[in-house]
Design a protein around this motif. Structure first.
Motif, PDB file in Angstrom:
ATOM      1  N   VAL A 198       0.854  -1.186   0.000  1.00  0.00           N
ATOM      2  CA  VAL A 198       0.000   0.000   0.000  1.00  0.00           C
ATOM      3  C   VAL A 198       0.886   1.231   0.000  1.00  0.00           C
ATOM      4  O   VAL A 198       1.731   1.398   0.884  1.00  0.00           O
ATOM      5  CB  VAL A 198      -0.920   0.021   1.235  1.00  0.00           C
ATOM      6  CG1 VAL A 198      -1.828   1.251   1.217  1.00  0.00           C
ATOM      7  CG2 VAL A 198      -1.757  -1.252   1.280  1.00  0.00           C
ATOM      8  N   PRO A 199       0.730   2.099  -0.986  1.00  0.00           N
ATOM      9  CA  PRO A 199       1.516   3.351  -1.008  1.00  0.00           C
ATOM     10  C   PRO A 199       1.184   4.222   0.176  1.00  0.00           C
ATOM     11  O   PRO A 199       0.097   4.182   0.720  1.00  0.00           O
ATOM     12  CB  PRO A 199       1.125   3.991  -2.346  1.00  0.00           C
ATOM     13  CG  PRO A 199       0.572   2.868  -3.171  1.00  0.00           C
ATOM     14  CD  PRO A 199      -0.076   1.930  -2.197  1.00  0.00           C
ATOM     15  N   THR A 200       2.154   5.051   0.552  1.00  0.00           N
ATOM     16  CA  THR A 200       1.949   5.955   1.686  1.00  0.00           C
ATOM     17  C   THR A 200       0.897   6.996   1.356  1.00  0.00           C
ATOM     18  O   THR A 200       0.910   7.611   0.289  1.00  0.00           O
ATOM     19  CB  THR A 200       3.266   6.655   2.037  1.00  0.00           C
ATOM     20  OG1 THR A 200       4.286   5.659   2.279  1.00  0.00           O
ATOM     21  CG2 THR A 200       3.100   7.530   3.265  1.00  0.00           C
ATOM     22  N   GLY A 201      -0.040   7.123   2.276  1.00  0.00           N
ATOM     23  CA  GLY A 201      -1.115   8.104   2.097  1.00  0.00           C
ATOM     24  C   GLY A 201      -2.281   7.633   1.267  1.00  0.00           C
ATOM     25  O   GLY A 201      -3.191   8.408   1.001  1.00  0.00           O
ATOM     26  N   GLU A 202      -2.278   6.389   0.817  1.00  0.00           N
ATOM     27  CA  GLU A 202      -3.386   5.852   0.036  1.00  0.00           C
ATOM     28  C   GLU A 202      -3.970   4.636   0.721  1.00  0.00           C
ATOM     29  O   GLU A 202      -3.335   3.969   1.530  1.00  0.00           O
ATOM     30  CB  GLU A 202      -2.890   5.452  -1.362  1.00  0.00           C
ATOM     31  CG  GLU A 202      -2.340   6.633  -2.172  1.00  0.00           C
ATOM     32  CD  GLU A 202      -1.910   6.190  -3.542  1.00  0.00           C
ATOM     33  OE1 GLU A 202      -2.179   5.016  -3.889  1.00  0.00           O
ATOM     34  OE2 GLU A 202      -1.315   7.012  -4.285  1.00  0.00           O
ATOM     35  N   GLY A 203      -5.201   4.326   0.343  1.00  0.00           N
ATOM     36  CA  GLY A 203      -5.863   3.152   0.897  1.00  0.00           C
ATOM     37  C   GLY A 203      -5.607   1.938   0.057  1.00  0.00           C
ATOM     38  O   GLY A 203      -4.878   1.961  -0.940  1.00  0.00           O
TER      39      GLY A 203
END
Length: 204
Positions: A198-203
């Protein structure tokens, strides 16, 4: 002795009457209640005969477990007894034949014990003297020594009856989720676990 004789006839009469009501009562719940009463009368007869252990087994096991289980099963299951009784007459000849066979077997066994000269000696030989052992100890010595194979055979019969009851009551119903042990053990980690980055800042 007079009181014991009166108690014997009272218990015996109530036992026979309860047995008749078990098979003649129209309400199955009443039949189970009469069965409980019959167990109590049989326990009273065992007490009069000096078999206190068997009397307690009748009260604790049969009345406390089996009869109560019968009562709950009869009350909880939705059984149409009218349909069962409607088709019972077609099985009457077969039931009568089985009853005659059982009566013949009982007569053969009782006749053999009466005719055999050594029957009295065989029946009284395994038991210890009344003052040497308690009633429970004598039963244990007889069951687990002279009659151990018959005791094991009765356990096998009860096991088969339990398996048969489970098989007869096992029903497949739509919309009911059941546990499948084989499917649970056969599943793999890749089928049930998903690893995602999961990328940082995304769900997800």
């Amino acid at each position: 002795m007079i009181i014991q004789g009166i108690a014997f006839y009272v218990f015996a009469a109530l036992l026979v009457a309860s047995g008749v009501m078990v098979i003649s009562a129209r309400n199955p719940v009443h039949s189970v209640l009469y069965l409980v009463l019959a167990f109590f009368q049989a326990a009273g007869l065992c007490v009069l005969l000096g078999a206190e252990f068997i009397a307690m087994i009748l009260v604790i096991v049969y009345v406390g477990a089996v009869a109560v289980l019968f009562l709950f099963v009869v009350m909880m299951l939705d059984i149409n007894f009218r349909e069962l009784r409607a088709g019972a007459m077609q099985y009457l000849p077969l039931g009568g034949l089985i009853g005659v066979i059982l009566l013949a077997e009982l007569a053969a066994v009782l006749g053999g014990w009466i005719i055999t000269p050594a029957a009295q000696k065989i029946a009284s030989a395994p038991a210890a003297a009344m003052g040497q052992a308690t009633n429970t100890e004598q039963l244990g010595q007889l069951i687990y020594t002279h009659y151990v194979y018959l005791f094991q055979a009765s356990g096998i019969v009860l096991l088969i009856a339990m398996i048969g009851a489970i098989v007869l009551t096992l029903r497949s119903r739509e919309g009911v989720r059941k546990q499948n042990i084989g499917a649970q053990l056969a599943r793999r980690r890749e089928d049930v676990v998903a690893i995602r980055k999961v990328p940082t800042g995304e769900g997800v």
